[in-house]
Motif scaffolding. Structure first.
Motif, PDB file in Angstrom:
ATOM      1  N   CYS A  42      -4.810  -4.392   0.420  1.00 53.41           N
ATOM      2  CA  CYS A  42      -4.637  -5.147   1.657  1.00 53.41           C
ATOM      3  C   CYS A  42      -4.119  -4.262   2.790  1.00 53.41           C
ATOM      4  O   CYS A  42      -4.588  -4.356   3.924  1.00 53.41           O
ATOM      5  CB  CYS A  42      -3.663  -6.274   1.366  1.00 53.41           C
ATOM      6  SG  CYS A  42      -3.663  -7.543   2.595  1.00 53.41           S
TER       7      CYS A  42
ATOM      8  N   CYS B 207       3.372 -14.648   1.516  1.00 48.73           N
ATOM      9  CA  CYS B 207       2.042 -14.453   0.934  1.00 48.73           C
ATOM     10  C   CYS B 207       2.095 -14.679  -0.578  1.00 48.73           C
ATOM     11  O   CYS B 207       2.945 -14.112  -1.266  1.00 48.73           O
ATOM     12  CB  CYS B 207       1.562 -13.033   1.242  1.00 48.73           C
ATOM     13  SG  CYS B 207       0.045 -12.608   0.386  1.00 48.73           S
TER      14      CYS B 207
ATOM     15  N   CYS C  41      -1.311  -5.453  -2.615  1.00 50.66           N
ATOM     16  CA  CYS C  41      -0.889  -4.944  -1.307  1.00 50.66           C
ATOM     17  C   CYS C  41      -1.467  -3.559  -1.031  1.00 50.66           C
ATOM     18  O   CYS C  41      -1.601  -3.184   0.131  1.00 50.66           O
ATOM     19  CB  CYS C  41       0.631  -4.917  -1.208  1.00 50.66           C
ATOM     20  SG  CYS C  41       1.356  -6.543  -1.393  1.00 50.66           S
TER      21      CYS C  41
ATOM     22  N   ARG D   1      -5.954  -3.637   6.245  1.00 49.31           N
ATOM     23  CA  ARG D   1      -5.300  -4.114   7.463  1.00 49.31           C
ATOM     24  C   ARG D   1      -5.201  -2.999   8.508  1.00 49.31           C
ATOM     25  O   ARG D   1      -5.483  -3.201   9.686  1.00 49.31           O
ATOM     26  CB  ARG D   1      -3.908  -4.668   7.165  1.00 49.31           C
ATOM     27  CG  ARG D   1      -3.287  -5.161   8.483  1.00 49.31           C
ATOM     28  CD  ARG D   1      -1.871  -5.635   8.395  1.00 49.31           C
ATOM     29  NE  ARG D   1      -1.771  -6.783   7.537  1.00 49.31           N
ATOM     30  CZ  ARG D   1      -1.156  -6.780   6.361  1.00 49.31           C
ATOM     31  NH1 ARG D   1      -0.569  -5.683   5.936  1.00 49.31           N
ATOM     32  NH2 ARG D   1      -1.088  -7.856   5.631  1.00 49.31           N
TER      33      ARG D   1
HETATM   34 FE1  SF4 Z   1       0.390  -7.868   0.276  1.00 50.06          FE
HETATM   35 FE2  SF4 Z   1      -0.104 -10.377   1.061  1.00 50.06          FE
HETATM   36 FE3  SF4 Z   1       0.884  -8.610   2.811  1.00 50.06          FE
HETATM   37 FE4  SF4 Z   1      -1.629  -8.411   1.976  1.00 50.06          FE
HETATM   38  S1  SF4 Z   1      -0.780 -10.087   3.197  1.00 50.06           S
HETATM   39  S2  SF4 Z   1      -0.125  -6.726   2.135  1.00 50.06           S
HETATM   40  S3  SF4 Z   1      -1.463  -9.085  -0.174  1.00 50.06           S
HETATM   41  S4  SF4 Z   1       1.903  -9.379   0.960  1.00 50.06           S
END
Ligand code: SF4
Length: 308
Positions: A139, A230, A136, A143
């Motif tokens: 990610c 996820c 995360c 994001r």
């Molecule tokens: Fe974490 Fe999955 Fe959310 Fe990405 S999509 S921040 S890997 S929980």
């Protein structure tokens, strides 16, 4: 049990209010709460172009639906959906499909950013190459970058996210327990200040609605939302705090409302003390995005995965 306001069957008994509500009265009450949050914190103004972070899950799905219901007819306000495909299969391809269907139904333009197109990597590959790392943390950085840039491409001036009451209290407790007061100072219904106008200001219209009620709203209003979680999700501390808060709410109804109210009373003091002056931002040497170092965190992480 019947609704406390009419003869229809109740879909929920709100322990914290001591009243039962049917589908209609429950839905109107959630919508009224969201409108109150928007008004109280002045989250939406004339001329806004709002980018809604839409994953296809319940929170962002309910957020898009309610914002569309409130502002969809307003000619001076534009709503766009921004969806991120992290390359987590089959989980994200399925939820992106759900997000597209929501947008088709509402007539909201959707803009999809893929890690694979942006950085040449997917989160599934990151997990293979960097199994020791907290997925995360990669990610989340990727994001933010994708959403920020996609939102700028549609000239958005605000980013609406589906954070609910539980998310906000969990974040406050996590930051408190970690001793991270500068992160704590960034909580609240909207971004207090941004170090560069290139960073999107975030608004949280669902912040005063409990997670459980958002799930129920989606269910009783037949909103198609993606319910899987996820496969790379981590965050043991958040999960522990979530369980603790749910247990507390069961034993002492309304404890989440009082916790949020305490956070709101403390936030101005915490901001004064810990927000600090925004560090100077300059363009990243590699991607040109604003950052406080020579090379931004996202470019450092992309390089770390690719060099592996
Ligand atoms: Fe974490 Fe999955 Fe959310 Fe990405 S999509 S921040 S890997 S929980």
């Amino acid at each position: 049990m019947d609704c406390s306001q009419c003869d229809e069957p109740a879909v929920i008994y709100r322990e914290y209010e001591g009243r039962a509500l049917c589908k209609e009265h429950f839905s109107r009450s959630v919508e009224k709460q969201v409108k109150q949050t928007i008004r109280k914190h002045n989250l939406v103004e004339d001329g806004d172009i709002i980018a809604v972070g839409l994953s296809g899950g319940k929170d962002s799905g309910v957020l898009l639906q309610i914002l569309h219901d409130i502002f969809g007819e307003r000619p001076d306000i534009e709503i766009h959906a921004i969806t991120v495909h992290e390359g987590i299969e089959p989980y994200r391809t399925e939820s992106v499909e759900t997000a597209k269907e929501m947008c088709d139904r509402l007539g909201v333009p959707i803009h999809i950013g893929k890690y694979e197109d942006e950085y040449g990597i997917t989160m599934d590959e990151v997990m293979v190459k960097k199994p020791e790392m907290h997925s995360c943390s990669y990610c989340g950085v990727f994001r933010r970058d994708v959403i920020n840039r996609k939102a700028r491409e549609v000239d958005a001036n605000k980013l609406a996210i589906g954070h609910n009451m539980d998310d906000e209290i969990q974040s406050a407790l996590m930051n408190f327990l970690k001793g991270d007061m500068s992160r704590m100072a960034r909580l609240g219904a909207k971004t207090h200040k941004v170090p560069s106008e290139q960073f999107m200001r975030r608004i949280k219209p669902l912040r005063e609605v409990m997670e459980q009620e958002i799930a129920l709203y989606a269910q009783v209003n037949d909103l198609e939302v993606h319910i899987e979680t996820c496969p790379h999700a981590q965050g043991a501390l958040r999960a522990d705090i979530r369980n603790f808060l749910n247990q507390m709410e069961e034993q002492r109804p309304s404890i989440k409302h009082s916790a949020l109210s305490s956070i709101d009373k403390l936030l101005p003091v915490i901001r004064d003390e810990f927000y600090g002056e925004a560090s100077e931002v300059t363009p990243c040497e590699e991607c040109g995005e604003p950052c406080s170092q020579d090379v931004c965190r996202k470019c450092q992480l992309v390089r770390a995965v690719k060099d592996k």
